[in-house]
Design a protein around this motif. Structure first.
Motif, PDB file in Angstrom:
ATOM      1  N   HIS A   1     -11.351   2.513  -2.966  1.00 55.26           N
ATOM      2  CA  HIS A   1     -10.689   1.210  -2.985  1.00 55.26           C
ATOM      3  C   HIS A   1     -11.677   0.074  -3.244  1.00 55.26           C
ATOM      4  O   HIS A   1     -11.597  -0.988  -2.634  1.00 55.26           O
TER       5      HIS A   1
ATOM      6  N   VAL B   1       2.251   3.182   3.269  1.00 52.26           N
ATOM      7  CA  VAL B   1       2.090   2.353   4.463  1.00 52.26           C
ATOM      8  C   VAL B   1       3.062   1.186   4.387  1.00 52.26           C
ATOM      9  O   VAL B   1       3.044   0.410   3.434  1.00 52.26           O
TER      10      VAL B   1
ATOM     11  N   ARG C   1      -6.186  -1.798   5.251  1.00 51.83           N
ATOM     12  CA  ARG C   1      -5.596  -0.561   4.738  1.00 51.83           C
ATOM     13  C   ARG C   1      -6.154   0.655   5.477  1.00 51.83           C
ATOM     14  O   ARG C   1      -5.410   1.577   5.840  1.00 51.83           O
TER      15      ARG C   1
ATOM     16  N   TRP D   1     -10.844   8.323   1.233  1.00 52.44           N
ATOM     17  CA  TRP D   1     -11.811   7.337   1.698  1.00 52.44           C
ATOM     18  C   TRP D   1     -13.267   7.752   1.544  1.00 52.44           C
ATOM     19  O   TRP D   1     -14.173   6.979   1.875  1.00 52.44           O
TER      20      TRP D   1
ATOM     21  N   LEU E   1       0.696  -2.673   8.159  1.00 52.94           N
ATOM     22  CA  LEU E   1      -0.398  -3.513   7.676  1.00 52.94           C
ATOM     23  C   LEU E   1      -0.504  -4.789   8.517  1.00 52.94           C
ATOM     24  O   LEU E   1      -1.603  -5.217   8.883  1.00 52.94           O
TER      25      LEU E   1
ATOM     26  N   SER F   1      -9.156  -6.573   2.951  1.00 51.05           N
ATOM     27  CA  SER F   1      -8.046  -5.718   2.518  1.00 51.05           C
ATOM     28  C   SER F   1      -8.349  -4.249   2.767  1.00 51.05           C
ATOM     29  O   SER F   1      -7.485  -3.486   3.213  1.00 51.05           O
ATOM     30  N   ARG F   2      -9.591  -3.855   2.493  1.00 54.59           N
ATOM     31  CA  ARG F   2      -9.958  -2.456   2.732  1.00 54.59           C
ATOM     32  C   ARG F   2      -9.878  -2.109   4.217  1.00 54.59           C
ATOM     33  O   ARG F   2      -9.400  -1.030   4.589  1.00 54.59           O
TER      34      ARG F   2
ATOM     35  N   LEU G   1      -2.966  -7.071  -0.687  1.00 55.27           N
ATOM     36  CA  LEU G   1      -2.687  -5.639  -0.615  1.00 55.27           C
ATOM     37  C   LEU G   1      -1.465  -5.254  -1.439  1.00 55.27           C
ATOM     38  O   LEU G   1      -0.978  -4.128  -1.353  1.00 55.27           O
TER      39      LEU G   1
ATOM     40  N   GLU H   1      -3.746   3.141   7.678  1.00 56.06           N
ATOM     41  CA  GLU H   1      -3.632   4.566   7.352  1.00 56.06           C
ATOM     42  C   GLU H   1      -4.064   5.427   8.538  1.00 56.06           C
ATOM     43  O   GLU H   1      -3.443   6.455   8.833  1.00 56.06           O
TER      44      GLU H   1
ATOM     45  N   THR I   1       0.828  -1.194   0.000  1.00 57.41           N
ATOM     46  CA  THR I   1       0.000   0.000   0.000  1.00 57.41           C
ATOM     47  C   THR I   1       0.866   1.249   0.000  1.00 57.41           C
ATOM     48  O   THR I   1       1.719   1.408   0.857  1.00 57.41           O
TER      49      THR I   1
END
Length: 273
Positions: free
Chosen positions: A204, A12, A215, A199, A17, A211-212, A45, A219, A9
């Motif tokens: 995404h 990141v 992430r 966001w 993660l 995964s979302r 990711l 973040e 990502t």
């Protein structure tokens, strides 16, 4: 803060993660999860196997994780230290970004650490930043929080090298000016605005809910670890952190159940004894 390996990502690191994944789906569950499942989760990711394995090795060396063997298969469990680190992070994730109960007093901290203990001095500054302290003057750190930092100082064997006071501004001292000098509020506000931009809407959509959510949490953790959580009186009008926090919580709730279902499918687990 791009990862040194350039994978995964954008902005990141793989470790952030991984910490988010473990905090959401391993912490306080008494389980260890398969290395293959962790590799698969981060592959979704965009983090390659080499980068993930290198990060896991570092985390094991730092006593955040331990390995459990079952035949030829390896599982990863949290150490006591790793669980404590993740609980601290979860408190940040669950906390507010504005202190609505400030009593008007400040915590002042000053310390003197010998040059021979430069690494400990750097570690202390990192922990003070995590606890919401800002550097006001050379050697003087300030915070609006009354959080107990004694364990952090004791953990570095620096209790005898620091002094802590609780005080109120006096005469011409302007608390808002102190906040502007001790923290880079424009930079922090810009980070929240960028988070809102990334966001808001169907962000995404190419990623699955697991995964979302990873992430999103990673973040957010990078943002709030720099936030001193100041009272409204010390923040500029229309502080974007409030809107960003509401968005984060809304998305986290929305994806929690489907993310947990996917995690159970991806992360083969066993009881961590």
């Amino acid at each position: 803060m791009a990862g040194a390996d350039g994978e995964g990502t954008p902005g990141v690191r793989p470790e952030t993660l991984l910490l988010t994944l473990l905090g959401d789906h391993v912490l306080d569950r008494g389980i260890a999860v398969s290395t293959g499942g962790v590799l698969a989760a981060l592959d979704r990711l965009g983090v390659g196997e080499h980068a993930t394995r290198a990060t896991l090795s570092r985390m094991i060396r730092r006593d955040l994780l331990h390995t459990v063997r079952r035949g030829r298969q390896a599982f990863l469990g949290l150490t006591a230290h790793g669980a404590a680190v993740l609980r601290d992070g979860q408190r940040k994730l669950d906390g507010d970004v504005v202190d609505r109960h400030w009593d008007g007093r400040w915590t002042l901290l000053t310390f003197s650490v010998p040059e021979s203990r430069r690494a400990d001095r750097h570690a202390l500054r990192t922990r003070l930043d995590w606890f919401g302290f800002g550097l006001l003057r050379s050697g003087l750190w300030v915070s609006t929080s009354a959080a107990d930092i004694a364990p952090a100082l004791a953990g570095l064997d620096l209790l005898d090298h620091a002094e802590v006071f609780r005080a109120e501004p006096f005469m011409w001292t302007d608390p808002a000016r102190i906040a502007r000098e001790a923290w880079d509020l424009p930079r922090l506000a810009a980070g929240y605005e960028q988070f809102l931009g990334r966001w808001t809407g169907e962000a995404h959509g190419e990623l699955d809910e697991l995964s979302r959510s990873i992430r999103l949490g990673a973040e957010w953790l990078l943002l709030i670890r720099r936030d001193p959580v100041l009272p409204p009186a010390l923040l500029p009008p229309g502080w974007p952190g409030t809107r960003a926090a509401a968005l984060f919580r809304s998305l986290r709730r929305r994806w929690a159940r489907p993310a947990a279902k996917l995690a159970a499918e991806v992360l083969e687990s066993l009881v961590d004894e």
